[in-house]
Design a protein around this motif. Structure first.
Motif: not given
Length: 176
Positions: A53-58, A18-23, A86-87, A65-69
């Protein structure tokens, strides 16, 4: 009418698809995008380079989703990170989800001992979080007006910043 609460949490194994789809959906109509952001996230994950790597859920649905590297600084400065991508699903954009993801991610970076964060992004958006254009630090090939830094502790590194090689991912197998 009440707005559903936004839950920000760590990604789990079951969130990957789902992160892939959201992004992909978040960047689909963005003209400045090369539409490789979902591949970047996958490549960062595969390389073990997703520090956060965080997701936002509602309402039980992942909508952001957001990524930090980690990033490399040519002057040897350690503990700096790159934010992105960030998506947020298009239907949920401009509702505070991106802000919530960024704030939580930056808070977690600080808690990990991070010294600062940098990104390539929209000038009017990221200044709200304290990001500013860098003097003396550059990202090769990126116009300075879209390259931003946010030092948490100490001065801004000098020289060049290099994001993880996963940012070159384009969804095509590497040629060897």
């Amino acid at each position: 009418m009440t707005t559903p609460a936004i839950l920000i949490r760590d990604e789990t194994e079951k969130d990957k698809a789902v992160i892939t789809e959201v992004t992909a959906a978040a960047f689909e109509t963005l003209e400045i995008s090369s539409h490789t952001e979902q591949y970047i996230v996958e490549a960062l994950r595969a390389a073990g380079a997703l520090t956060i790597s965080l997701v936002a859920e509602m309402d039980g649905r992942v909508v952001g989703h957001i990524a930090f590297s980690p990033v490399q600084m040519s002057d040897g400065t350690k503990d700096w990170y790159g934010l992105g991508p960030v998506s947020v699903l298009p239907a949920y954009q401009r509702s505070g989800i991106g802000k919530a993801l960024i704030r939580e991610g930056l808070s977690r970076l600080k808690a990990l001992g991070g010294k600062g964060c940098c990104l390539v992004g929209h000038p009017e958006y990221y200044v709200k979080f304290g990001f500013r254009n860098a003097t003396g630090l550059e990202h090769e090939g990126i116009p300075p007006e879209v390259f931003f830094v946010l030092p948490f502790d100490g001065p801004v590194p000098q020289g060049k910043v290099t994001f993880h090689e996963a940012f070159l991912a384009d969804g095509h197998p590497a040629q060897g």
